[in-house]
Design an enzyme around this catalytic site. Structure first.
Site, PDB file in Angstrom:
ATOM      1  N   HIS A  94     -15.821  40.381  52.746  1.00 22.52           N
ATOM      2  CA  HIS A  94     -17.014  41.238  52.707  1.00 22.52           C
ATOM      3  C   HIS A  94     -17.949  40.889  53.859  1.00 22.52           C
ATOM      4  O   HIS A  94     -18.024  39.735  54.302  1.00 22.52           O
ATOM      5  CB  HIS A  94     -17.728  41.160  51.355  1.00 22.52           C
ATOM      6  CG  HIS A  94     -18.246  39.811  50.970  1.00 22.52           C
ATOM      7  ND1 HIS A  94     -19.459  39.320  51.408  1.00 22.52           N
ATOM      8  CD2 HIS A  94     -17.737  38.848  50.164  1.00 22.52           C
ATOM      9  CE1 HIS A  94     -19.679  38.129  50.893  1.00 22.52           C
ATOM     10  NE2 HIS A  94     -18.636  37.803  50.133  1.00 22.52           N
ATOM     11  N   ASP A  96     -21.387  41.658  53.903  1.00 17.39           N
ATOM     12  CA  ASP A  96     -22.780  41.380  53.547  1.00 17.39           C
ATOM     13  C   ASP A  96     -22.960  39.934  53.119  1.00 17.39           C
ATOM     14  O   ASP A  96     -22.011  39.243  52.739  1.00 17.39           O
ATOM     15  CB  ASP A  96     -23.263  42.332  52.440  1.00 17.39           C
ATOM     16  CG  ASP A  96     -22.499  42.177  51.135  1.00 17.39           C
ATOM     17  OD1 ASP A  96     -21.266  41.958  51.189  1.00 17.39           O
ATOM     18  OD2 ASP A  96     -23.112  42.299  50.057  1.00 17.39           O
ATOM     19  N   ASP A 127     -19.856  31.919  53.052  1.00 14.83           N
ATOM     20  CA  ASP A 127     -19.718  33.068  52.147  1.00 14.83           C
ATOM     21  C   ASP A 127     -20.030  34.376  52.870  1.00 14.83           C
ATOM     22  O   ASP A 127     -21.164  34.827  52.859  1.00 14.83           O
ATOM     23  CB  ASP A 127     -20.655  32.876  50.952  1.00 14.83           C
ATOM     24  CG  ASP A 127     -20.553  33.984  49.921  1.00 14.83           C
ATOM     25  OD1 ASP A 127     -19.573  34.746  49.945  1.00 14.83           O
ATOM     26  OD2 ASP A 127     -21.476  34.085  49.082  1.00 14.83           O
ATOM     27  N   GLU A 161     -20.532  43.372  48.463  1.00  8.09           N
ATOM     28  CA  GLU A 161     -19.979  42.444  47.468  1.00  8.09           C
ATOM     29  C   GLU A 161     -21.081  41.667  46.773  1.00  8.09           C
ATOM     30  O   GLU A 161     -21.002  41.409  45.569  1.00  8.09           O
ATOM     31  CB  GLU A 161     -19.007  41.482  48.151  1.00  8.09           C
ATOM     32  CG  GLU A 161     -18.174  40.635  47.181  1.00  8.09           C
ATOM     33  CD  GLU A 161     -18.869  39.359  46.698  1.00  8.09           C
ATOM     34  OE1 GLU A 161     -18.407  38.756  45.708  1.00  8.09           O
ATOM     35  OE2 GLU A 161     -19.888  38.949  47.314  1.00  8.09           O
ATOM     36  N   GLU A 162     -22.116  41.313  47.533  1.00  9.12           N
ATOM     37  CA  GLU A 162     -23.169  40.470  46.978  1.00  9.12           C
ATOM     38  C   GLU A 162     -24.041  41.197  45.953  1.00  9.12           C
ATOM     39  O   GLU A 162     -24.837  40.564  45.259  1.00  9.12           O
ATOM     40  CB  GLU A 162     -24.045  39.899  48.100  1.00  9.12           C
ATOM     41  CG  GLU A 162     -23.309  38.983  49.082  1.00  9.12           C
ATOM     42  CD  GLU A 162     -22.818  37.688  48.458  1.00  9.12           C
ATOM     43  OE1 GLU A 162     -23.006  37.502  47.239  1.00  9.12           O
ATOM     44  OE2 GLU A 162     -22.231  36.869  49.176  1.00  9.12           O
ATOM     45  N   GLU A 189     -11.837  35.748  48.801  1.00  8.93           N
ATOM     46  CA  GLU A 189     -12.584  34.509  49.000  1.00  8.93           C
ATOM     47  C   GLU A 189     -12.413  33.509  47.862  1.00  8.93           C
ATOM     48  O   GLU A 189     -12.160  33.877  46.716  1.00  8.93           O
ATOM     49  CB  GLU A 189     -14.072  34.808  49.196  1.00  8.93           C
ATOM     50  CG  GLU A 189     -14.758  35.394  47.967  1.00  8.93           C
ATOM     51  CD  GLU A 189     -16.206  35.734  48.232  1.00  8.93           C
ATOM     52  OE1 GLU A 189     -16.922  34.911  48.832  1.00  8.93           O
ATOM     53  OE2 GLU A 189     -16.632  36.841  47.826  1.00  8.93           O
ATOM     54  N   HIS A 399     -24.967  30.736  49.093  1.00  2.00           N
ATOM     55  CA  HIS A 399     -26.249  31.181  48.535  1.00  2.00           C
ATOM     56  C   HIS A 399     -27.335  30.109  48.607  1.00  2.00           C
ATOM     57  O   HIS A 399     -28.444  30.317  48.112  1.00  2.00           O
ATOM     58  CB  HIS A 399     -26.108  31.659  47.086  1.00  2.00           C
ATOM     59  CG  HIS A 399     -25.173  32.819  46.896  1.00  2.00           C
ATOM     60  ND1 HIS A 399     -25.145  33.581  45.750  1.00  2.00           N
ATOM     61  CD2 HIS A 399     -24.249  33.366  47.715  1.00  2.00           C
ATOM     62  CE1 HIS A 399     -24.231  34.531  45.867  1.00  2.00           C
ATOM     63  NE2 HIS A 399     -23.667  34.408  47.059  1.00  2.00           N
TER      64      HIS A 399
END
Length: 433
Positions: A94, A96, A127, A161-162, A189, A399
């Protein structure tokens, strides 16, 4: 003789310099991708898509941009195999990333700063922009070596995705374009590993975002009476807390990993009667509600949990109701638990283990991913999907503030993917789950 050895010395310097230049170029491309700000809620998707397409063109991969939702491009790359009748390989990532609190970072989160230890600081370094570029760099090396895949290899770079992937991987997996790809295996992932073993994930916990509401007659703040909204919501919170503690004890004792238990975390509590100066202190409110982020592994008894919610956490006998803001089933469209086999019945798992071992590395015990990834949309179709991000001896910082990945670990990950892609793309046998 001296002249001969001197010439060998110069050649060795040239080759070592070329290798350093190659590594420098690889890291530089990674930095360029990290410097594109694709943080939610306003990701610069088009700049990221343009960058990915330019990299695909540099190694002669077919590319197309799909837009199931306006402003949210899905970049799809293709490396055709010599036998297009065999199911293809999909390498998904992804584009984003999650938002940042700039003032809490040591280095600006979109500068992709490399410190003296070789750590690359950037949002998305773990990530999961690392994985997307590692796919491309691994294919760049394979193509340079003259390798020709037997199976077609696809790379997908999806948005959103997030924030759930509903306008990205979910729509992609449900599209006619995806059906035409005849995908046989999906890589997505995983997580960094703090130790020597790489981590691989065969399933993930399904999100159940639960809101519990309580109602009752309003009353004076000094009056004692039964079944107030606040009393009932607190009973529910206590019931949830006991369940959470029992699940957490299994993790603390080492009997289960985090991904194997049902996690419940309260994320909001809404109650009280507001006033211009705060809350009214002498009035018991007639309504109260609490929100919980519940994550359910595919090994859990879904019906038993639903019964617990209805009878213990939000019983109608206490004037309680509940609803799910999101509820993802632990079963796929065929009624089977949403997981991928990790034994000899699944050659893709065996091939992954073999490819990692071939480059003198090891996988840890197969795990259930503790949160959710886009892999769930492919598993729900009955496809095998494995979560894997080659980062070992690395703190888990997705994150988090000061997210980083060491450049040596990033470069090693490319070698790992080179081995995996080669093994997958050379696999001749047809496999069905």
């Amino acid at each position: 003789m001296d002249t001969f050895f001197y010439a060998l010395f110069i050649l060795s310097l040239l080759f070592s310099t070329r290798g350093a230049d190659d590594d420098s170029s690889i890291v530089s491309r990674f930095q360029r991708y990290l410097q594109i700000n694709t943080a939610q809620p306003n990701p610069n998707y088009y700049e990221a898509a343009d960058f990915i397409v330019s990299q695909a063109q540099s190694i002669s991969l077919h590319s197309q941009t799909l837009e199931f939702v306006k402003g949210k491009p899905v970049v799809l790359l293709k490396w055709p195999g010599s036998n297009p009748n065999l199911p293809s390989i999909l390498l998904n990532s992804h584009t984003d990333v999650v938002p940042v609190e700039h003032h809490k970072w040591t280095h600006p989160p979109f500068d992709a700063h490399v410190d003296g230890s070789g750590d690359i600081y950037a949002r998305g370094s773990q990530d999961m922009k690392c994985v997307g570029l590692q796919y491309l760099e691994a294919i760049r090396r394979l193509k340079s070596s003259g390798f020709q895949p037997l199976r077609t290899v696809y790379l997908s770079f999806v948005p959103d995705e997030e924030i759930g992937g509903h306008d990205g991987a979910e729509k992609f997996a449900d599209s006619d374009e995806f059906k035409k790809m005849n995908v046989g295996i999906v890589l997505d992932e995983g997580l960094a590993s703090p130790n020597e073993n790489y981590r691989a994930f065969f399933a993930e916990r399904s999100p159940w975002w639960l809101v519990i509401r309580a109602t009752g007659a309003p009353g004076h703040g000094a009056k004692l009476y039964d079944n107030t909204a606040m009393e009932n919501i607190l009973k529910s919170i206590e019931s949830v807390r006991r369940f959470r503690a029992a699940q957490f004890d299994l993790v603390k004792s080492g009997l289960k990993s985090e991904g194997e238990v049902i996690s419940v975390n309260m994320v909001f509590l809404k109650a009280g009667t507001p006033s211009p100066t705060g809350f009214v202190m002498n009035l018991q409110p007639s309504e109260a509600e609490a929100g919980f982020d519940v994550r359910v592994p595919p090994t859990a008894d879904q019906e038993s949990l639903e019964k617990r919610i209805a009878e213990e956490w939000a019983p109608a006998s206490r004037n309680m109701t509940f609803e799910f803001k999101q509820k993802v089933s632990v079963y796929d469209e065929f009624g089977k638990p949403v997981l991928t086999a990790t034994d000899s019945s699944n050659p893709w798992w065996t091939l992954l283990e073999g490819a990692v071992k071939k480059v003198n590395e090891k996988l840890g015990r197969p795990e259930i991913f503790p949160a959710s990834t886009d892999a769930r949309y492919f598993r729900q179709l009955g496809l095998p999907a494995i979560g894997f991000s080659p980062m070992k001896n690395t703190p888990i910082l997705l994150h988090d503030h000061n997210e980083f990945l060491n450049q040596a670990e990033y470069l090693r990950g490319i070698e790992i993917y080179e081995s995996i892609i080669k093994a997958y793309a050379s696999f001749e046998r047809t496999y069905k789950r």
